[in-house]
Scaffold this active site. Structure first.
Site, short mmCIF file in Angstrom:
data_model
loop_
_atom_site.label_atom_id
_atom_site.label_comp_id
_atom_site.label_asym_id
_atom_site.label_seq_id
_atom_site.Cartn_x
_atom_site.Cartn_y
_atom_site.Cartn_z
CG HIS A 58 -1.96 -1.03 1.22
ND1 HIS A 58 -2.97 -1.04 2.15
CD2 HIS A 58 -2.17 -2.10 0.42
CE1 HIS A 58 -3.76 -2.06 1.93
NE2 HIS A 58 -3.29 -2.73 0.88
CD GLU A 60 -2.23 4.63 2.39
OE1 GLU A 60 -3.35 5.13 2.17
OE2 GLU A 60 -1.89 3.53 1.93
CB CYS A 88 -5.85 -0.21 5.68
SG CYS A 88 -4.18 -0.85 5.43
CB CYS A 91 -1.33 1.97 5.93
SG CYS A 91 -1.15 1.04 4.38
#
Length: 161
Positions: A58, A60, A88, A91
């Site tokens: 991801h 992030e 999320c 992250c």
């Protein structure tokens, strides 16, 4: 939620622009950047989780990890992660473990779910980043959602069909 500063708006708009670039590249439309307290961009990333990729890549998490390799603990504590969507739980954990002091995000997880529906490539995890970060031993400021309509543009039509 606190009002975003002009600086926060600038970097959040930059994260949204990067999410549009991710979509143009055929990737999931997410992006993040980490900015030091003095305004230096320490890292930026777009999502790289399309199959057969690594689903943990991801934006992030990648940006937080990159920033932690180029900055010391004091710089990270004064840094902000700007994200086109709410981080999320994974992250948010990366932000915590990398020692980043602030998170500013655009699209809320709730609004993202409305855009993605039941798409198998984005099974949303309904655990707000504020809740994850509140469980840690150090305080991490969280601002968002903000600029949601602008951030939603990268997702419009992406998750259908």
């Amino acid at each position: 939620m606190s009002t975003l500063s002009a600086r926060d708006q600038h970097y959040l708009q930059q994260a949204i622009a990067l999410s549009l670039e991710a979509r143009r590249q055929g990737r999931h439309p997410f992006a993040a950047l980490v900015v030091a307290g003095d305004g230096r961009v320490l890292a930026q990333a777009i999502n790289d989780s399309m199959p057969p990729g690594n689903p943990t890549r991801h934006a992030e998490r990648v940006a937080a990890a990159q920033a932690s390799r180029v900055a010391d603990a004091a710089t990270l504590a004064a840094a902000t992660l700007y994200s086109s969507a709410e981080p999320c739980a994974m992250c948010a954990g990366a932000v915590y473990w990398c020692g980043i002091g602030r998170v500013v995000y655009a699209l809320s997880e709730t609004r993202l779910l409305a855009l993605t529906g039941q798409h198998p490539e984005n099974p949303t995890l309904a655990l707000p980043c504020r809740q994850v970060l509140a469980c840690g031993q150090r305080r991490i400021e969280v601002l968002g959602p903000a600029l949601e309509d602008a951030a939603a543009q990268a997702h419009d039509g992406f998750w259908q069909g």
